[in-house]
Design a protein around this motif. Structure first.
Motif, mmCIF file in Angstrom:
data_model
loop_
_atom_site.group_PDB
_atom_site.id
_atom_site.type_symbol
_atom_site.label_atom_id
_atom_site.label_comp_id
_atom_site.label_asym_id
_atom_site.label_seq_id
_atom_site.Cartn_x
_atom_site.Cartn_y
_atom_site.Cartn_z
ATOM 1 N N ALA A 20 0.832 -1.209 0.000
ATOM 2 C CA ALA A 20 0.000 0.000 0.000
ATOM 3 C C ALA A 20 0.866 1.258 0.000
ATOM 4 C CB ALA A 20 -0.939 -0.011 1.199
ATOM 5 N N ILE A 21 1.905 1.284 0.807
ATOM 6 C CA ILE A 21 2.785 2.452 0.878
ATOM 7 C C ILE A 21 3.399 2.733 -0.487
ATOM 8 C CG2 ILE A 21 4.983 3.278 1.823
ATOM 9 C CD1 ILE A 21 4.123 1.789 4.468
ATOM 10 N N VAL A 22 3.919 1.696 -1.126
ATOM 11 C CA VAL A 22 4.549 1.880 -2.438
ATOM 12 C C VAL A 22 3.511 2.316 -3.475
ATOM 13 C CG1 VAL A 22 5.779 0.717 -4.322
ATOM 14 C CG2 VAL A 22 6.461 0.322 -1.940
ATOM 15 N N ALA A 23 2.370 1.671 -3.498
ATOM 16 C CA ALA A 23 1.346 2.006 -4.497
ATOM 17 C C ALA A 23 0.834 3.433 -4.307
ATOM 18 C CB ALA A 23 0.192 1.012 -4.417
ATOM 19 N N LEU A 24 0.586 3.830 -3.069
ATOM 20 C CA LEU A 24 0.065 5.171 -2.817
ATOM 21 C C LEU A 24 1.108 6.246 -3.096
ATOM 22 C CD1 LEU A 24 -1.964 4.283 0.370
ATOM 23 C CD2 LEU A 24 -2.937 5.202 -1.755
ATOM 24 N N LEU A 25 2.356 5.988 -2.718
ATOM 25 C CA LEU A 25 3.393 6.970 -3.001
ATOM 26 C C LEU A 25 3.643 7.069 -4.503
ATOM 27 C CD1 LEU A 25 5.148 9.038 -1.534
ATOM 28 C CD2 LEU A 25 7.006 7.379 -1.674
ATOM 29 N N ASP A 26 3.560 5.954 -5.207
ATOM 30 C CA ASP A 26 3.713 5.976 -6.658
ATOM 31 C C ASP A 26 2.586 6.776 -7.307
ATOM 32 O OD1 ASP A 26 5.084 5.093 -9.098
ATOM 33 O OD2 ASP A 26 3.234 3.959 -9.440
ATOM 34 N N ALA A 27 1.357 6.589 -6.832
ATOM 35 C CA ALA A 27 0.232 7.361 -7.371
ATOM 36 C C ALA A 27 0.438 8.849 -7.115
ATOM 37 C CB ALA A 27 -1.081 6.882 -6.750
ATOM 38 N N ASP A 31 1.137 11.994 -9.929
ATOM 39 C CA ASP A 31 0.188 13.100 -9.989
ATOM 40 C C ASP A 31 0.958 14.409 -10.244
ATOM 41 O OD1 ASP A 31 -2.811 13.728 -9.051
ATOM 42 O OD2 ASP A 31 -1.502 15.337 -8.312
ATOM 43 N N PRO A 32 0.364 15.375 -10.938
ATOM 44 C CA PRO A 32 1.062 16.657 -11.126
ATOM 45 C C PRO A 32 1.521 17.292 -9.802
ATOM 46 C CG PRO A 32 -0.842 16.556 -12.567
ATOM 47 C CD PRO A 32 -0.904 15.340 -11.667
ATOM 48 N N ALA A 33 0.754 17.139 -8.732
ATOM 49 C CA ALA A 33 1.131 17.710 -7.430
ATOM 50 C C ALA A 33 2.361 17.025 -6.851
ATOM 51 C CB ALA A 33 -0.031 17.624 -6.449
ATOM 52 N N GLY A 34 2.659 15.817 -7.321
ATOM 53 C CA GLY A 34 3.820 15.084 -6.830
ATOM 54 C C GLY A 34 4.983 15.063 -7.811
ATOM 55 N N GLY A 35 4.885 15.808 -8.881
ATOM 56 C CA GLY A 35 5.978 15.878 -9.851
ATOM 57 C C GLY A 35 5.662 15.250 -11.189
ATOM 58 N N GLY A 36 4.619 14.411 -11.256
ATOM 59 C CA GLY A 36 4.185 13.856 -12.524
ATOM 60 C C GLY A 36 4.989 12.700 -13.064
ATOM 61 N N LEU A 128 3.590 22.982 -2.144
ATOM 62 C CA LEU A 128 3.777 23.830 -3.311
ATOM 63 C C LEU A 128 2.770 24.979 -3.255
ATOM 64 C CD1 LEU A 128 4.278 21.071 -6.027
ATOM 65 C CD2 LEU A 128 6.028 22.505 -4.954
ATOM 66 N N SER A 129 3.218 26.174 -3.567
ATOM 67 C CA SER A 129 2.365 27.359 -3.445
ATOM 68 C C SER A 129 1.118 27.276 -4.333
ATOM 69 C CB SER A 129 3.160 28.631 -3.762
ATOM 70 O OG SER A 129 3.670 28.582 -5.080
#
Length: 163
Positions: A20-27, A31-36, A128-129
């Protein structure tokens, strides 16, 4: 607002929590908010063992039934001015399908509980602002800009990559 979810500390030794940790962090990273960009194979394979090897790290998971839908990763640091631990909220991730249900707020309440158990004097995080929904959440639960003296302004988060 439906509250058919649960929140608890992650167990790095439990295979379902590790997945779950790996899958959620990968998602989140994708995501654009996480760098894409998705996590590297190296990060996917080493993330949970590395977190588990660090007593200053802990994570909180949120579940909709049996499905993991939210993650907060935290790293304990140290406040030299207070001479006490602090907890840095390093990642806050909720699957897009479950945003707006209070899941991130519930996870942050659990993070605060765990930080208090550790004797921490404060929680810190970076945002991120342009992430207005996250900023509203963090302000709603009590986060604010860091400053010592208004004349000196608020703290800025900077980074320098070490190759």
């Amino acid at each position: 607002m439906p509250a058919a979810f649960s929140v608890r500390p992650a167990d790095y030794g439990r295979p379902s929590d590790a997945r779950a940790i790996v899958a959620l962090l990968d998602a989140y990273a994708s995501d654009p908010a996480g760098g894409g960009e998705p996590l590297s194979d190296f990060a996917r394979s080493r993330l949970v063992p590395e977190l588990a090897s660090r007593p200053q790290a802990f994570s909180v998971l949120a579940f909709d039934g049996e499905a993991a839908v939210g993650l907060v990763n935290c790293i304990e640091g140290f406040s030299t001015f207070k001479c006490l631990p602090l907890v840095n909220v390093h990642d806050v991730a909720v699957l897009a399908s479950h945003r707006g249900r209070g899941i991130a707020e519930a996870m942050l309440v659990e993070v605060e509980r765990l930080a208090r158990e550790r004797g921490a004097c404060k929680l810190t995080l970076e945002v991120l602002s342009g992430n207005a929904p996250a900023m509203r959440l963090y302000q709603r639960v009590g986060f604010e800009g860091y400053q010592l003296d208004p004349a000196m302004g608020t703290a800025q988060f900077l980074q320098k990559w070490l190759d």
